[in-house]
Every structure is written in structure tokens, then in C-alpha cells.
Write a protein that holds these residues in place. Structure first.
Motif: not given
Length: 569
Positions: A23-31, A71-76
Motif C-alpha cells: 500500500s506504500s509506493a515507497a516501501l514497495s519499490t523494488g519488490y 533475491i527471495a524475501q525469505e533469503k534476505i
């Protein structure tokens, strides 16, 4: 998660549920929600390719141990724990540094008079932007062939050569041409920038000729720069890597124009993007030129000092705002009490030094109809500053509009200075901004990087400073930012379709300096007068050769830095 190795926006983004993050354009950038994978900027050491095989991520290796990984989120978390990884940042969106022009004008006649002997021949001009209309006469030689050496369309994943573009130009119709080289410039921004830096004026019988009109071009169309979608800082970094490597392979000097920017960061040159540009500026023989943005009058920045007591900073949120972030940067040695107050009076108190909040923690609060996620950051290996990052997440479609307040109360003060930034004006509603906006330190990133030539704008028609131009200095320094200013108001330049249109903004000021840098490198490197005339040396020569803008008596200053590049004969 190893929060000390990641920037605060990444730490906060990963800590939130996906529904809130997207829901946040800034936080979702790159995802990428479809694959649950992140694109990240990484500074590393050792063998990253071997680590990529072990953890199953893709890596694009850049100059001097920087990389873009997917990279997969669970691997970060596991990824950040590896000793090879020094730091990681999520990408941020980039925006055009462009204002709408309203008055009739043209490229200043004195630009044409100034470069009769030097034309840019033998020097490459790099355009990192929204693309280019490669069929425009201003980017073609007298025989109709292209002046574009390479054209990388990141959104399509294709690199077009000079031969391919020439084959497309020989096509009998536009559809046939686009079937061979389908790259276009929908916004026209990149075409305008290229026209100022290097257009030869063939569509106007030479009347609207650019600065380095015999330079060949290498163009990168940044990924996703179409419509309401914007490219990311990761796209910019791969573009820079591509251009400097290609220029070095050809043993040619290159002047690279960046007319994009964003507001996220400490504005002190410490982000990975800024550090990477400093590294790239030392690779081969290049100059990097960046516009300082149009945030000078946008109310997106404010600052103050708590040495003499509590301060209240008020900011308006426009009706219908769907995504908003707020950055508070301060000295880590200072301890503040921070209270956020919504328009309806709902409050959230963050107390330092009392055990209620510690660096690396996430705090969430519901204020009126808005959820606010707060990441309480800590200094990073590259910065002594501390960031408190606020993400406003709508619970009813939009963020609560009206007057929000941030009350800062000193607890233990060493410096007392603080700075606040909202997103750039291109990313928010017109009404959104601080009531007490501060025009100083409104340079957009990456113009804050020490290794680039940072260019503000002035009105060459009136000889006056452009009110919208992003100002310096860089935070924590007396570094001359901007380095200089150039014409950026009512510039008639190349437009898609073969004609010309009016443009205003530091986007249009930067390519004047890009072209000027190419002329200097032609004189020095190509013609053998000075083999080392590139990088910081070009910056020094531009400053020395520029004039002083009327109305300014103290130098350097945060409006125009040291000088104005008065483009004259």
C-alpha cells in the motif's frame, strides 16, 4: 534481521505484512509481489557469484564491488549475515526534474556562437533518461544516418547498435522502422535532454542546435520510465556501469547526463547510490552531470535546532494522498522525545533514553484512519547520522488529510540539529508539504554525490535565479553544491516527432553543462591539449570559466554554488 547492514526503508519494508507494504509506493519499490522477490543494491567483498549459487539469487556485478541482486524475501536475512556482504539498500524511484514551460523561447543564440570551434567531435554524450526519438533529424548526420552509437532499452532488455538503428531509419514506414528498433520516448524527456546536450539542429536548419552537436550519443532508456511508472535507482546504476565500460572499451571520453532525482536519504553523499557514482566517476575518462532537482520551492524539506527548546513542525497532507513517507535525520548523540499528532488529535509518543524505544525497532500506531509504521534507525557504517523513518499507510483508501504535527522535545542535546524530508513534489499531491518549508538543502539525490557536477537552473532571459532550483549545501559539509547553474527556463529543444517544444527545469539545465564538458574534453583529450581533462578537472575548469549571476555577492552560496555558467561567446 541484521538491521545494521541494511538501510532503514528496507528494514521497515521487510518487517511489515505484504498487504501493508504494497500500500506504500515507497516501501514497495523494488519488490515483486508475484514472486516475493526483492531487487537490492549491494556493496560486497569477495566472491559474490559463488554466494549467489549457494543462496539462489541473481547478481549483476558492477564496478568496484557493487552489485544489483534479485533475491527471495525469505533469503534476505541469511544473505545479510554473510561476511561478504557489507551493506544493502532497497531501490528508490527516480523522477523527472522537469517543470512545465509556458513562455515562447528558444535555445539561447549565444550557445550557438560559443561553440563554433569546439563541437564535441570525438567525445561521447551519455543520455540516461526516458529514451530518445532516434528518428529525429537532430540526432542524424547530413546523410541521414544515426549519431547514436548504442541504444539500450532497459524496459525491453535490448541493446540496439548503430547498424540496427541505421537499418530502421532506411525503412519505408514508421511501423516498419519500429519493427526493427521498437524503442521510443513516450514522455519526450530524454529527447529534450539529448537535444540540448548534443542536437545538431537539422530540423531547424541549425537554429536550435545543442551544445556538443558533433558528439556521438550512447543512450540508455531507463526501465519502467513510461506513464505513471518510474525507473529505480538500480536502473540508474546499471546504466552508468554500462556507459562507462562501453566508453572505455572504445577508448573515448564520455560526458553522462542525469536529469533524474529523488528525495530519500540523508543528502550527505553516504547512500550506496551516491558512493557508487563517486566510484564510477574515477573509471576511465568521464564526467557525470546531474541536475539538482526542482524542490527549491516545493515545501518538501524543513530543518531546525533543539538547543533552545522544543520545536513543532507542521505538515499538510493533501486530500486523496495514498502514499507518504517522512524522514527525520538527526545527530545520534542527541536524544529527542518525538510526538506525532494527527489532524483529529490522535497522538503517538516516542521517548528516547527511557527504554521505550531502541535503535532497530519498529513502532506501529493507528492515528485516525491512518496506520503509521515507524522505524527507529541507527547509524550505519557509512554515516554517523540517525534516521527515524515514518511510513503512512492508508486504512480507508487514503491517508488522513489535513494538518499533521511533529513535536520534538530535547532530552539530551549535543548538536540539536535535525532535518525533515517528505517525498519529492512529483510523488505527492500539490497541497502536501511543510508549513515552514526550508529551501536550503533541497538538492535531490544523486546530485549530492561529491563526484558528480551538480547543476542548478537560472533564467537566461532575465538573468535571474530560478526559484524552483534545488539548493545546497550537501548536509554536514560546505561543499559547493550546486557546483554551478545553467539556463533552465523556457528552453526550446528537440521533441519526439521531429519538432521542438518548450521545457523548464534543472533537467534542462544539466545538459547545457554536459555539452560544455564534452567540448572541454574534446579540446583537452581529443585534440591533445590536456590528456587529463576529465572528472574533477573538468568541474574546476567549468567553475573558472563561468561567470557570476547578478544579485549574488557571497560565494560559495547554497543557491548557485560557486558560479553560474553564463553560456556566451
Amino acid at each position: 534481521m541484521e538491521s545494521g547492514k541494511a538501510d532503514n526503508s528496507l528494514n521497515l519494508a521487510i518487517s511489515l505484512p505484504e498487504a501493508e507494504r504494497v500500500s506504500s509506493a515507497a516501501l514497495s519499490t523494488g519488490y515483486d509481489a508475484a514472486t516475493n522477490r526483492w531487487e537490492l543494491i549491494v556493496k560486497y567483498n569477495g566472491d559474490l557469484e559463488k554466494l549467489a549459487e549457494q543462496l539462489g539469487f541473481e547478481a549483476v556485478l558492477l564496478i568496484n564491488y557493487y552489485a544489483i541482486i534479485t533475491i527471495a524475501q525469505e533469503k534476505i536475512e541469511e544473505f545479510l549475515l554473510q561476511p561478504e556482504i557489507e551493506f544493502a539498500e532497497k531501490p528508490n524511484r527516480l523522477y523527472f526534474e522537469l517543470e512545465d514551460a509556458t513562455a515562447a523561447s528558444c535555445l539561447p543564440v549565444n550557445v550557438r556562437e560559443a561553440n563554433q570551434l569546439l563541437t564535441g567531435k570525438g567525445v561521447l554524450i551519455g543520455i540516461v533518461d526516458s529514451g530518445i526519438d532516434y528518428a529525429h533529424p537532430d540526432f542524424r548526420n547530413t546523410d541521414g544516418t544515426t549519431r547514436i552509437e548504442l541504444y539500450w532499452d532497459q524496459s525491453a532488455g535490448r541493446i540496439y547498435t548503430r547498424d540496427e538503428i541505421n537499418r530502421a531509419l532506411r525503412a519505408g514506414s514508421v511501423p516498419e522502422r519500429l519493427s526493427i528498433v521498437p524503442a521510443t520516448d513516450i514522455s519526450g524527456h530524454g529527447t529534450a535532454v539529448a537535444g540540448i546536450a548534443a542536437g545538431n539542429g537539422r530540423a531547424s536548419d541549425g537554429r536550435y542546435r545543442g551544445v556538443a552537436y558533433e558528439s556521438d550519443l550512447m543512450v540508455v532508456k531507463l526501465g519502467n520510465s513510461v506513464g505513471n511508472s518510474f525507473p529505480r535507482t538500480t536502473n540508474l546504476m546499471t546504466a552508468m556501469d554500462f556507459l562507462v565500460r562501453e566508453a572505455a572499451a572504445r577508448r573515448m571520453p564520455i560526458a553522462i547526463n542525469l536529469s533524474f532525482g529523488n528525495n530519500y536519504g540523508a543528502h550527505d553523499g553516504t547512500s550506496l547510490l551516491e558512493q557508487y557514482l563517486n566510484e564510477v566517476s574515477n573509471f576511465g575518462r568521464n564526467c557525470i552531470i546531474a541536475g539538482t532537482g526542482n524542490e527549491g520551492a516545493a515545501r518538501g524539506h524543513t530543518a531546525g535546532n533543539l538547543s533552545e527548546g522544543a520545536r513543532m513542525e507542521e505538515f499538510l497532507v493533501g486530500v486523496g494522498e495514498r502514499s507518504l513517507t517522512l524522514q527525520l535525520w538527526k545527530n545520534f548523540a542527541d536524544e529527542f522525545q518525538i510526538e506525532l499528532v494527527a489532524p483529529n488529535g490522535d497522538r503517538e509518543l516516542i521517548q528516547e533514553g527511557s527504554g521505550s524505544v531502541r535503535p532497530g525497532q519498529v513502532r506501529e500506531a493507528v492515528l485516525d484512519t491512518t496506520k503509521v509504521a515507524i522505524y527507529y534507525g541507527e547509524p550505519k557504517p557509512y554515516s554517523v547520522n540517525q534516521e527515524i523513518y515514518f511510513a503512512f499507510l492508508p486504512m480507508a483508501g487514503t491517508i488522513t488529510g489535513g494538518s499533521w504535527r511533529l513535536i520534538l522535545t530535547p532530552i539530551r542535546i549535543v548538536s540539536g540539529e535535525y532535518r525533515l524530508w517528505l517525498p519529492g513534489s512529483e510523488a505527492v499531491a500539490r497541497e502536501t508539504g511543510f508549513l515552514r518549508g526550508t529551501p536550503e538543502t533541497t538538492l535531490t539525490i544523486p546530485s549530492t554525490a561529491a563526484g558528480v557536477i551538480s547543476v542548478g537552473a537560472y533564467d537566461s532571459g532575465t538573468g535571474s535565479y530560478a526559484y524552483f532550483s534545488g539548493r545546497g549545501f550537501a548536509v554536514g559539509t560546505r561543499r559547493e553544491k550546486p557546483d554551478l547553474v545553467a539556463p533552465g527556463v523556457d528552453i526550446l529543444t528537440a521533441a519526439p516527432g521531429g519538432g521542438y517544444s518548450l521545457k523548464t527545469g534543472t533537467s534542462m539545465a544539466a545538459p547545457f553543462v554536459t555539452g560544455a564538458a564534452a567540448l572541454l574534453m574534446q579540446w583537452g583529450i581529443v585534440e591533445g591539449k590536456d590528456a587529463y581533462l576529465y572528472g574533477e578537472k573538468v568541474k574546476a575548469f567549468l567553475r573558472r570559466g563561468a561567470g557570476r549571476l547578478s544579485g549574488f555577492y557571497e560565494y560559495p552560496n547554497p543557491q548557485i554554488g560557486d558560479y553560474a555558467i553564463i553560456v556566451s561567446s
